[in-house]
Motif scaffolding. Structure first.
Motif, mmCIF file in Angstrom:
data_model
loop_
_atom_site.group_PDB
_atom_site.id
_atom_site.type_symbol
_atom_site.label_atom_id
_atom_site.label_comp_id
_atom_site.label_asym_id
_atom_site.label_seq_id
_atom_site.Cartn_x
_atom_site.Cartn_y
_atom_site.Cartn_z
ATOM 1 N N GLU A 309 0.774 -1.210 0.055
ATOM 2 C CA GLU A 309 -0.032 -0.073 0.183
ATOM 3 C C GLU A 309 0.825 1.325 -0.207
ATOM 4 N N LEU A 310 2.073 1.046 -0.025
ATOM 5 C CA LEU A 310 3.190 2.276 -0.168
ATOM 6 C C LEU A 310 3.051 2.865 -1.526
ATOM 7 N N THR A 311 3.026 4.135 -1.657
ATOM 8 C CA THR A 311 3.061 5.072 -2.786
ATOM 9 C C THR A 311 4.166 5.634 -3.081
ATOM 10 N N THR A 312 4.472 6.505 -4.238
ATOM 11 C CA THR A 312 5.331 7.489 -4.340
ATOM 12 C C THR A 312 5.254 8.557 -3.516
ATOM 13 N N ALA A 313 4.037 8.880 -3.105
ATOM 14 C CA ALA A 313 3.470 9.934 -2.119
ATOM 15 C C ALA A 313 4.102 9.695 -0.637
ATOM 16 N N HIS A 314 4.412 8.500 -0.338
ATOM 17 C CA HIS A 314 5.227 8.398 1.067
ATOM 18 C C HIS A 314 6.849 8.658 0.896
ATOM 19 N N LEU A 315 7.204 8.979 -0.169
ATOM 20 C CA LEU A 315 8.633 9.182 -0.462
ATOM 21 C C LEU A 315 9.000 10.546 -0.455
ATOM 22 N N SER A 316 10.103 11.177 0.029
ATOM 23 C CA SER A 316 10.441 12.669 0.171
ATOM 24 C C SER A 316 11.977 12.522 0.566
ATOM 25 N N THR A 317 12.381 13.867 0.302
ATOM 26 C CA THR A 317 13.925 14.059 0.337
ATOM 27 C C THR A 317 13.954 15.589 1.034
ATOM 28 N N ASP A 318 15.177 15.606 1.855
ATOM 29 C CA ASP A 318 15.284 16.858 2.248
ATOM 30 C C ASP A 318 16.376 17.656 1.436
ATOM 31 N N THR A 319 16.612 18.712 2.091
ATOM 32 C CA THR A 319 17.477 19.651 1.444
ATOM 33 C C THR A 319 19.112 19.085 1.290
ATOM 34 N N ARG A 320 19.517 18.342 2.209
ATOM 35 C CA ARG A 320 20.696 17.697 2.329
ATOM 36 C C ARG A 320 20.664 16.415 1.447
ATOM 37 N N GLY A 321 19.637 16.048 0.638
ATOM 38 C CA GLY A 321 19.803 14.871 0.213
ATOM 39 C C GLY A 321 19.285 13.623 0.715
#
Length: 447
Positions: A309-321
């Protein structure tokens, strides 16, 4: 002349490539419908045109027109990304194709109720998913969809058994599911587990009948004997027996809850856990889905029903990569190697949307199913993990114990989306004392 129907010629020794007509092969290479140069089906049509003709032949009404209800399905069959698999199924006259042909022949709009008349087999559900995906049918309430399945389950059972199962379904299983749905808490796997509870209850009642007993006469010995003759999934009978006892239908019969009583027995050793994780992160011979899912089990104690049930919306990055994955309310920092594997997974061709078929608001699953709008079946993912040598239950247990060593139960529950009571049990297994944590929370309450 360049074309997809490339044939070899003597010049191939020099590394050149020529099209079919230039190769000296005197067969017809031009599609009689679109003129494309290609390998032809039956010597007349290219694959795309032959698929389009078969799709029209299947979906058109007696007047030769495709109804507005089925235009999306026709588009799906003729999409470049799906034409090959569609041709294979249309040419093979699959069971669901014959079923669809029968429904179209009636001249009436296709409805969920019409599909229900054909039972609950895999072909019926495959066709239903196709029709929902292409907009021919509206998504049906997952709870309501259990009714046809229930009727098929009780068909042929003695009246007393079918009556008990219907009551259990109506006043317990379906009632709770509807309440969860009303609160927005019903997961995609909920219907599966509802069916499992009803199936186990039916199996137990049938077993009692075969042993010339009725539910009111069942003893603890009967329950333990039945549990001992089958797999651990029989412990789902616990829910039915608690309901039956509350209605005065049977004695207070007990079924051990595997989630608590067997907790310490299902743990993977640290060496095996790290060895499995290393294999997930480095073994390029493994299915990429298995590598990512196995790592999520071994690192974060996730289960297949949540992983799919995981989607690409569950992914994120921060300013430090840094790369993060939100498993519940808070994002979890991913190891770079795992982040790279997930990125590779999301860039695979089967993650591409079919233009015009999937709404822009539809989720992009990390583990897509057969259709762009569906995720991989959790049972299928569990099978892939088992086949690769990953036992989910002990691997998950080892991961949760490792996390419980470092995280207080409330934090663990909030991070992974498990209940505080479950997190507390794992903390007990890890033998962690949270007195200092509780004192700190009291002294410095969250703002």
């Amino acid at each position: 002349m360049a074309g997809s129907g490339v044939r070899s010629s003597p010049t191939m020794a020099l590394g050149g490539r020529v099209c079919g007509p230039c190769s000296g092969d005197d067969r017809n290479w031009h599609c009689v419908r679109c003129g494309r140069v290609d390998l032809l089906v039956a010597g007349t049509h290219c694959l795309a045109c032959d698929t389009a003709l078969r799709s029209h032949d299947l979906l058109a009404d007696p007047d030769g027109q495709i109804s507005s209800q089925l235009t999306g399905l026709n588009t799906l069959f003729t999409e470049p990304d799906t034409a090959e698999s569609a041709h294979r199924q249309l040419a093979g006259n699959s069971t669901w194709v014959r079923l669809l042909r029968e429904l179209i022949a009636t001249g009436a709009p296709i409805t969920h109720a019409a599909l229900d008349e054909y039972g609950t087999g895999a072909s019926v559900e495959h066709l239903r998913r196709l029709l929902v995906h292409t907009g021919a049918l509206a998504p049906r309430d997952d709870v309501g969809s259990l009714r046809p399945w229930l009727e098929a389950l009780v068909a042929g059972l003695p009246t007393d058994l079918s009556t008990a199962l219907r009551a259990y379904a109506s006043w317990s299983v379906l009632r709770r599911a509807r309440r969860r749905a009303a609160r927005g808490l019903l997961t995609a796997s909920a219907p599966k587990y509802a069916r499992a509870r009803l199936q186990v209850a039916a199996n137990f009642l049938t077993w009692l009948t075969e042993h010339h007993r009725i539910l009111a006469e069942a003893t603890q010995t009967d329950v333990e004997r039945w549990l001992g003759e089958g797999a651990s999934t029989r412990h789902r009978l616990r829910d039915f027996l608690r309901w039956a006892h509350s209605r005065g239908l049977c004695a207070d019969l007990q079924v051990p809850w595997l989630g608590r009583d067997s907790l310490p027995e299902h743990l993977l050793g640290d060496d095996d856990r790290w060895s499995g994780l290393h294999r997930c992160l480095t073994d390029e011979g493994l299915d990429l889905r298995v590598r990512v899912a196995g790592a999520l089990v071994l690192l974060y104690g996730q289960i297949p029903t949540r992983i799919v049930e995981l989607t690409t919306a569950h992914l994120s990055t921060d300013t430090r990569g840094g790369s993060f994955l939100r498993l519940h309310d808070r994002p979890v920092l991913l190891p770079p190697v795992l982040a790279a594997l997930i990125a590779e997974l999301t860039n695979r061709p089967d993650h591409r949307r079919s233009a015009g078929l999937t709404p822009s608001t539809a989720p992009e699953w990390l583990f897509p199913g057969r259709f762009p709008s569906s995720h991989l079946d959790p049972g299928r993912l569990a099978f892939l993990l088992r086949r690769a040598g990953f036992a989910v239950r002990p691997a998950r247990g080892a991961a949760l114990v490792a996390l419980a060593v470092d995280l207080p139960a409330p934090v663990l529950a909030d991070l992974l989306g498990i209940s505080v009571s479950t997190a507390t049990r794992w903390s007990a297994v890890a033998a962690r004392d949270y007195t200092d944590y509780l004192a700190a929370r009291t002294a410095y309450p969250p703002r």
